[in-house]
Design an enzyme around this catalytic site. Structure first.
Site, short mmCIF file in Angstrom:
data_model
loop_
_atom_site.label_atom_id
_atom_site.label_comp_id
_atom_site.label_asym_id
_atom_site.label_seq_id
_atom_site.Cartn_x
_atom_site.Cartn_y
_atom_site.Cartn_z
N CYS A 1 20.73 -92.19 26.83
CA CYS A 1 20.11 -92.43 28.12
C CYS A 1 19.17 -91.25 28.42
CB CYS A 1 21.17 -92.55 29.21
SG CYS A 1 22.20 -91.08 29.40
N HIS B 1 29.03 -86.46 24.33
CA HIS B 1 30.32 -86.87 23.78
C HIS B 1 30.14 -87.61 22.45
CE1 HIS B 1 32.33 -86.52 27.98
NE2 HIS B 1 32.44 -85.42 27.29
N HIS C 1 26.24 -83.89 32.42
CA HIS C 1 27.35 -84.27 33.31
C HIS C 1 27.38 -83.50 34.62
CE1 HIS C 1 29.00 -85.31 29.22
NE2 HIS C 1 29.29 -86.40 29.88
N CYS D 1 21.92 -84.30 34.79
CA CYS D 1 21.15 -85.53 34.96
C CYS D 1 20.75 -85.68 36.43
CB CYS D 1 22.03 -86.71 34.53
SG CYS D 1 21.34 -88.30 34.96
N HIS E 1 37.31 -85.98 33.69
CA HIS E 1 35.99 -86.13 33.07
C HIS E 1 35.04 -85.08 33.65
CE1 HIS E 1 32.04 -87.85 32.16
NE2 HIS E 1 32.63 -88.56 31.22
N GLU F 1 31.91 -85.01 34.50
CA GLU F 1 31.11 -85.41 35.66
C GLU F 1 31.98 -85.46 36.91
OE1 GLU F 1 29.18 -89.34 37.63
OE2 GLU F 1 28.86 -89.19 35.47
N CYS G 1 24.69 -95.55 37.55
CA CYS G 1 23.38 -95.46 36.91
C CYS G 1 23.01 -96.82 36.32
CB CYS G 1 23.40 -94.41 35.80
SG CYS G 1 21.86 -94.36 34.88
N SER H 1 33.70 -90.58 24.24
CA SER H 1 32.73 -91.17 25.18
C SER H 1 33.37 -92.27 26.04
CB SER H 1 31.55 -91.75 24.42
OG SER H 1 30.74 -92.54 25.26
N SER H 2 33.44 -92.03 27.36
CA SER H 2 33.97 -93.05 28.29
C SER H 2 33.09 -94.29 28.24
CB SER H 2 33.96 -92.53 29.73
OG SER H 2 34.72 -91.36 29.83
#
Length: 280
Positions: free
Chosen positions: A14, A42, A76, A98, A126, A128, A192, A220-221
């Site tokens: 992204c 991740h 994050h 971001c 996490h 973020e 997002c 990676s979630s």
């Protein structure tokens, strides 16, 4: 074996991750090494590629010991305490947070300053989410499911936020369920769209092939969510983290294979997978 293979044009990094990695690469070219707080993305393969170029991944404990250096903040984002520590240790922070995450942090901080009761739909621990929680001095409630949320004593008025990479459908389902139980919900859709739109794009893509190879890091979630999307659409979906995990007995001669991945999966890795499949 002659498979026909295509990479999903909508998969891959992204814009937030592209921005952070570009920044890291520019600084590595300039100075030969760079500290980064936590994995820059991740995805172990991409982290290893950048470490070979001089990226040094550190944790918060190591950050506390560091003095007079430049440190990259990844996409994050980070809580205010990290910026405070950087000032005390004379560290230069290169902030690659971001923009979508930064906007969310600011909105949560504003809600907290108004003394609203804040609930964040996200993954415990996490990176973020820790940054978001930091905007409330740790006073917001983080939850991963409606059941977990209902286990808390809830106020009549709930201010609802979400980690940027959660499912839009799940977020609105939680909002509707709460309202159905009589709560006043101030729902802030902070997901997002570049991530959430991939759900629909992936379903269309996965339906076109005999087999799907989904490439993602195990941390990676977003990868876990998008893999499930592929699997629901096409039961012949295989999760791999690197080329070495491909098994030839998954495929039959002449089959069509689609390759896709998470927002943290580099395009070069998906291209490696394509080359391997074309040479089976």
């Amino acid at each position: 074996m002659s498979l026909s293979v295509r990479i999903d044009p909508n998969s891959g990094f992204c814009f937030g991750v592209i921005y952070a990695i570009q920044m890291a690469e520019d600084l590595l070219d300039e100075q030969g090494y760079l500290y980064c707080l936590g994995d820059i993305v991740h995805n172990d393969e991409e982290v290893q590629r950048l470490e070979a170029r001089g990226l040094r991944i550190i944790c918060h404990e190591q950050l506390a010991e560091l003095r007079d250096e430049a440190v990259l903040i990844r996409a994050h984002g980070e809580p205010p305490a990290t910026y405070q520590m950087a000032m005390e240790n004379n560290l230069t922070l290169i902030d690659a947070s971001c923009p979508v995450v930064l906007k969310l942090q600011n909105r949560i901080k504003t809600s907290y300053d108004k003394q609203e009761k804040i609930f964040i739909y996200g993954k415990h621990g996490h990176a973020e989410v820790l940054g978001l929680l930091g905007q409330t001095s740790g006073n917001a409630v983080v939850f991963e499911s409606l059941d977990e949320l209902l286990g808390h004593e809830l106020p009549e008025n709930i201010t609802l936020y979400s980690q940027t990479t959660k499912s839009t459908n799940s977020f609105y389902n939680i909002k509707n369920q709460l309202e159905g139980r009589g709560y006043q919900v101030n729902a802030n859709d902070t997901i997002c769209r570049q991530v959430s739109n991939r759900d629909k794009d992936l379903r269309r893509f996965a339906a076109q092939f005999d087999q799907i190879v989904f490439v993602s890091g195990t941390k990676s979630s977003n990868g876990k969510v998008l893999y499930q999307v592929c699997l629901e659409t096409n039961p012949q979906t295989h999760f791999i983290s690197n080329v070495g995990e491909i098994q030839t007995d998954w495929f039959k001669p002449g089959q069509s294979v689609g390759i896709c991945g998470a927002t943290s999966t580099p395009m070069w890795l998906m291209e490696q997978v394509r080359e391997r499949l074309l040479n089976l």
